[in-house]
Every structure is written in structure tokens, then in C-alpha cells.
Design a protein around this motif. Structure first.
Motif, PDB file in Angstrom:
ATOM      1  N   SER A   1       0.892  -1.146   0.000  1.00  0.00           N
ATOM      2  CA  SER A   1       0.000   0.000   0.000  1.00  0.00           C
ATOM      3  C   SER A   1       0.934   1.201   0.000  1.00  0.00           C
ATOM      4  N   VAL A   2       0.984   1.912  -1.129  1.00  0.00           N
ATOM      5  CA  VAL A   2       1.975   2.963  -1.324  1.00  0.00           C
ATOM      6  C   VAL A   2       1.393   4.320  -0.942  1.00  0.00           C
TER       7      VAL A   2
ATOM      8  N   LEU B   1       0.481  14.843  -8.320  1.00  0.00           N
ATOM      9  CA  LEU B   1       0.216  16.236  -8.665  1.00  0.00           C
ATOM     10  C   LEU B   1       0.025  16.396 -10.166  1.00  0.00           C
ATOM     11  N   GLY B   2      -0.781  17.375 -10.549  1.00  0.00           N
ATOM     12  CA  GLY B   2      -0.979  17.672 -11.957  1.00  0.00           C
ATOM     13  C   GLY B   2      -2.106  16.865 -12.565  1.00  0.00           C
ATOM     14  N   PRO B   3      -2.447  17.142 -13.826  1.00  0.00           N
ATOM     15  CA  PRO B   3      -3.550  16.443 -14.499  1.00  0.00           C
ATOM     16  C   PRO B   3      -3.262  14.956 -14.652  1.00  0.00           C
ATOM     17  N   SER B   4      -4.266  14.124 -14.424  1.00  0.00           N
ATOM     18  CA  SER B   4      -4.071  12.674 -14.511  1.00  0.00           C
ATOM     19  C   SER B   4      -3.819  12.202 -15.932  1.00  0.00           C
ATOM     20  N   ASP B   5      -4.149  13.027 -16.933  1.00  0.00           N
ATOM     21  CA  ASP B   5      -3.930  12.626 -18.322  1.00  0.00           C
ATOM     22  C   ASP B   5      -2.682  13.257 -18.933  1.00  0.00           C
ATOM     23  N   ALA B   6      -1.864  13.894 -18.095  1.00  0.00           N
ATOM     24  CA  ALA B   6      -0.630  14.501 -18.595  1.00  0.00           C
ATOM     25  C   ALA B   6       0.497  13.467 -18.631  1.00  0.00           C
ATOM     26  N   PRO B   7       1.537  13.686 -19.434  1.00  0.00           N
ATOM     27  CA  PRO B   7       2.699  12.790 -19.409  1.00  0.00           C
ATOM     28  C   PRO B   7       3.263  12.704 -18.000  1.00  0.00           C
ATOM     29  N   ALA B   8       3.648  11.493 -17.604  1.00  0.00           N
ATOM     30  CA  ALA B   8       3.996  11.241 -16.208  1.00  0.00           C
ATOM     31  C   ALA B   8       5.492  11.350 -15.934  1.00  0.00           C
ATOM     32  N   VAL B   9       5.782  11.812 -14.725  1.00  0.00           N
ATOM     33  CA  VAL B   9       7.134  11.797 -14.173  1.00  0.00           C
ATOM     34  C   VAL B   9       7.070  11.063 -12.836  1.00  0.00           C
ATOM     35  N   LEU B  10       7.943  10.095 -12.646  1.00  0.00           N
ATOM     36  CA  LEU B  10       8.041   9.358 -11.388  1.00  0.00           C
ATOM     37  C   LEU B  10       9.313   9.797 -10.681  1.00  0.00           C
ATOM     38  N   LEU B  11       9.164  10.399  -9.495  1.00  0.00           N
ATOM     39  CA  LEU B  11      10.306  10.914  -8.732  1.00  0.00           C
ATOM     40  C   LEU B  11      10.581   9.986  -7.559  1.00  0.00           C
ATOM     41  N   LEU B  12      11.820   9.522  -7.443  1.00  0.00           N
ATOM     42  CA  LEU B  12      12.181   8.508  -6.455  1.00  0.00           C
ATOM     43  C   LEU B  12      13.267   9.028  -5.522  1.00  0.00           C
TER      44      LEU B  12
ATOM     45  N   ILE C   1       4.368  12.084  -9.931  1.00  0.00           N
ATOM     46  CA  ILE C   1       4.067  11.029  -8.967  1.00  0.00           C
ATOM     47  C   ILE C   1       5.280  10.854  -8.060  1.00  0.00           C
ATOM     48  N   VAL C   2       5.071  11.032  -6.760  1.00  0.00           N
ATOM     49  CA  VAL C   2       6.189  10.988  -5.807  1.00  0.00           C
ATOM     50  C   VAL C   2       5.830   9.998  -4.694  1.00  0.00           C
ATOM     51  N   PRO C   3       6.298   8.760  -4.776  1.00  0.00           N
ATOM     52  CA  PRO C   3       5.953   7.757  -3.768  1.00  0.00           C
ATOM     53  C   PRO C   3       6.971   7.655  -2.640  1.00  0.00           C
ATOM     54  N   HIS C   4       6.474   7.349  -1.440  1.00  0.00           N
ATOM     55  CA  HIS C   4       7.355   6.888  -0.376  1.00  0.00           C
ATOM     56  C   HIS C   4       7.845   5.488  -0.758  1.00  0.00           C
TER      57      HIS C   4
ATOM     58  N   ALA D   1      16.305  -5.072  -6.921  1.00  0.00           N
ATOM     59  CA  ALA D   1      15.259  -5.642  -7.765  1.00  0.00           C
ATOM     60  C   ALA D   1      13.879  -5.490  -7.131  1.00  0.00           C
ATOM     61  N   ALA D   2      13.815  -5.556  -5.805  1.00  0.00           N
ATOM     62  CA  ALA D   2      12.526  -5.395  -5.127  1.00  0.00           C
ATOM     63  C   ALA D   2      12.027  -3.965  -5.263  1.00  0.00           C
ATOM     64  N   LEU D   3      12.918  -2.988  -5.106  1.00  0.00           N
ATOM     65  CA  LEU D   3      12.521  -1.593  -5.236  1.00  0.00           C
ATOM     66  C   LEU D   3      12.073  -1.279  -6.664  1.00  0.00           C
ATOM     67  N   ALA D   4      12.738  -1.874  -7.647  1.00  0.00           N
ATOM     68  CA  ALA D   4      12.335  -1.665  -9.033  1.00  0.00           C
ATOM     69  C   ALA D   4      10.979  -2.309  -9.309  1.00  0.00           C
ATOM     70  N   ALA D   5      10.741  -3.486  -8.745  1.00  0.00           N
ATOM     71  CA  ALA D   5       9.440  -4.128  -8.901  1.00  0.00           C
ATOM     72  C   ALA D   5       8.340  -3.265  -8.298  1.00  0.00           C
ATOM     73  N   ASP D   6       8.626  -2.623  -7.171  1.00  0.00           N
ATOM     74  CA  ASP D   6       7.653  -1.715  -6.564  1.00  0.00           C
ATOM     75  C   ASP D   6       7.285  -0.592  -7.529  1.00  0.00           C
ATOM     76  N   ALA D   7       8.286  -0.045  -8.215  1.00  0.00           N
ATOM     77  CA  ALA D   7       8.035   1.059  -9.137  1.00  0.00           C
ATOM     78  C   ALA D   7       7.164   0.609 -10.307  1.00  0.00           C
ATOM     79  N   ILE D   8       7.458  -0.556 -10.866  1.00  0.00           N
ATOM     80  CA  ILE D   8       6.649  -1.081 -11.964  1.00  0.00           C
ATOM     81  C   ILE D   8       5.221  -1.337 -11.499  1.00  0.00           C
ATOM     82  N   ASP D   9       5.077  -1.943 -10.315  1.00  0.00           N
ATOM     83  CA  ASP D   9       3.745  -2.215  -9.784  1.00  0.00           C
ATOM     84  C   ASP D   9       2.959  -0.924  -9.587  1.00  0.00           C
ATOM     85  N   LEU D  10       3.639   0.132  -9.157  1.00  0.00           N
ATOM     86  CA  LEU D  10       2.953   1.404  -8.950  1.00  0.00           C
ATOM     87  C   LEU D  10       2.504   1.997 -10.282  1.00  0.00           C
ATOM     88  N   LEU D  11       3.360   1.978 -11.288  1.00  0.00           N
ATOM     89  CA  LEU D  11       2.951   2.466 -12.599  1.00  0.00           C
ATOM     90  C   LEU D  11       1.750   1.687 -13.117  1.00  0.00           C
TER      91      LEU D  11
END
Length: 328
Positions: A17-18, A23-34, A59-62, A83-93
């Protein structure tokens, strides 16, 4: 003084549970900040609004073990391997219905961005990575470094001991403040900014995940078998073809590679930016405008700007805002 980032919502994604700010419009091109360790999403509090203004969904996840992010199963491994942290990022996307994003980060976040860019280029439109190419393996980490280089890793050896584990649990805030000061010796952060980030370390899984991360690097803790093939591929130091901007501050006190050491790992559009003026390890927080500009420019380096990709209807459960209540 760093501004507050925004309300935190919860999204179920894979094993987690992330807790995240969206922030920003949901239909805009996405940026994932880690973010990295021992920092938090507040590292992006100033640059995220700049990216929204530039037309992005931000998108800025803990990370796992930070803030309100929780493992959904109580018996899940408190795993900090890359690899686990990367899997988390893919799952979030996936949970957010985002097909591809510009992925940008520092410290653990830069390493995760590297993994996505190397192994999942279809999900990583472009990347911004502070300190460049950080992919490594247990095998490469087994090679001794000269004593001066090993000194910078003192906490890794401390965490390898039971004393270190108990010490980190007991003095978590003091530990984080020390790392902030040594990694960014010329950064005059204020107590309020530090307190906001330090609050994210008060997570029941935080210490276990941090300790596992550093013990795994030294081969003192096992990873999960389901990630074994991913780690094998990462150990081969794969090249990265997605458009990339790497960044480094001139006062980074944390262990980090020289840009020349990783230039050959980037085979696509590439640029390196060296920041002057006493910029340390927490580059997005210390130089938010420069970091935001790098994200914008990395997006422009891609052959064509992708069509907006927002949250697919019903693809994620969003909660309410959070209650008031060799590189690193």
C-alpha cells in the motif's frame, strides 16, 4: 526552507500500500520521482510544482519502509534489494495506469531509475539519475576498495552488525541528520525541513528494510528467489539506451563514481551536468530548479513525446490525505 509537497494518498500496488503524492492532471505525461536513504518525498517539494507547471503529472511515492507505505502481508520479507525496489516502481505504474514515465531520482532512487531504464525501457521514457550509473551486484561489492574509499562506507559495515541494527533503530533521527550533513557538507538545511523528512523514517518496516539493503550488498543477507534472475542481469552491468541526463553536485560528500567511469553504460541520447556552488548529495532538494530542468530536458531528448497516459478508470484505489497526525 523547503515547502511541503502536498497531501499523501494510498494506492495498493503489488506487495504494497503505497503512500504517494500525485500532482498535476491525470492525463498529462507522467514523471516518477524517487527518493533515497535517509531522505523522503519532501526532497522533491520544490521541484515537483515546477514540473506540474511544465505540463507533467508528477508522482512521488514513499519507498517501501518510508512514510505511510506498508507491506500488505505481515509475513512478507522486509526486502531492500534493488530488484525489489524496481518491482515496486513497476507495480505502482501499473496500478496508476501509467504505461511510461520519465523516471528521476537520487541515491536509492537513482539506482531504481537505472534498473527501470536498463531492464524495462518500455516503461521508462527517459531518466534523470544523480550520480549516474549505480547498478552493481553482490559479486562486485565483494571486491575490496582502497582504505580511503572504504571509510566512506562506514555505516554499511556498522549495519552488518547486531550493534549497528540496534543503534540505527535507537538513534534513527540522529543517524539521518549525520548522513545529511556528511553527504551535503555545504547544505544549510533547516530543522523544519529535516523534521518533515525524518518523520517518514518512523515506519515499522524502515529499519529492517534499510539493514537488509546494506547487508544484501555485502552478501550477508539473501534476496528473494523471485528476483534472482533480475539480479543476475543487473550484475552484468547492462547498457542503458533510453534518453538520460546524469547529474552531480560539486560538494557531494557521499561515495559516488566519477562520470567517466560510467559514460560507456549509456548508449542512447545522453548528457552529464555538473552543478557548482556547493551542491551535495540531496541534489533535488538543494538545487530544485536544476533538477526540474533536467527532467524537462530529458523528456525532450526522447524521439517523440508520448501521448498523455493517466490513471486508467478503476485501476487504483486512492485514499484520503495522510492525517495531520558504489554509491549510496
Amino acid at each position: 526552507m523547503t515547502a511541503e509537497l502536498g497531501p499523501v494518498v494510498q494506492v495498493e500496488a503489488g506487495a504494497l500500500s503505497v503512500g504517494l503524492v500525485d500532482l498535476g492532471p491525470s492525463d498529462a505525461p507522467a514523471v516518477l520521482l524517487l527518493h533515497g536513504w535517509p531522505y523522503a518525498i519532501d526532497a522533491f517539494a520544490e521541484c515537483a510544482p515546477m514540473l506540474v507547471e511544465a505540463g507533467f503529472r508528477v508522482i512521488v511515492p514513499h519507498l517501501r519502509g518510508y512514510g505511510s507505505t506498508r507491506l500488505l502481508r505481515s509475513d512478507a520479507v522486509r526486502n531492500g534489494e534493488p530488484a525489489a525496489l524496481a518491482a515496486d516502481a513497476i507495480d505502482l505504474l501499473d496500478a496508476l495506469g501509467v504505461q511510461s514515465a520519465v523516471v528521476a531520482g537520487f541515491d536509492w532512487g537513482a539506482r531504481t531509475a537505472n534498473v527501470l531504464a536498463a531492464l524495462h525501457p518500455e516503461r521508462c521514457r527517459a531518466q534523470v539519475a544523480v550520480s549516474g550509473y549505480l547498478l552493481s551486484s553482490q559479486e562486485s561489492n565483494a571486491t575490496p576498495l582502497p582504505p580511503a574509499a572504504e571509510l566512506a562506507w562506514w555505516y554499511q559495515f556498522y549495519f552488518a552488525t547486531e550493534r549497528g541494527r540496534r543503534g540505527y533503530e535507537t538513534f534513527r533521527d540522529d543517524f539521518a541528520r549525520l548522513i545529511w550533513r556528511t553527504a551535503s557538507p555545504r547544505w544549510a538545511f533547516d530543522d523544519a525541513a529535516f523534521a518533515r523528512s525524518a518523520a517518514a523514517l518512523d515506519n515499522p518496516d524502515h529499519a529492517a528494510i534499510v539493514i537488509h539493503n546494506y547487508r544484501w550488498r555485502l552478501g550477508l543477507a539473501e534476496g528473494e528467489q523471485r528476483f534472482a534472475e533480475v539480479e543476475r542481469r543487473l550484475a552484468q552491468r547492462p547498457v542503458i539506451a533510453v534518453p538520460t541526463i546524469t547529474m552531480e553536485g560539486d560538494a557531494n560528500g557521499a561515495a559516488h563514481p566519477e562520470p567517466a567511469a560510467y559514460r560507456d553504460r549509456f548508449t542512447g541520447p545522453y548528457e552529464h551536468r555538473e552543478l557548482t556552488g556547493g551542491i551535495g548529495h540531496a541534489l533535488p532538494q538543494e538545487a530544485p530548479r536544476a533538477f526540474a530542468d533536467a527532467v524537462i530536458d530529458a523528456d525532450r531528448m526522447a524521439p517523440t513525446r508520448m501521448a498523455p497516459t493517466g490513471m486508467a478508470p478503476g485501476s487504483a484505489r486512492r485514499g484520503t490525505s495522510e492525517g495531520a497526525a558504489h554509491a549510496r
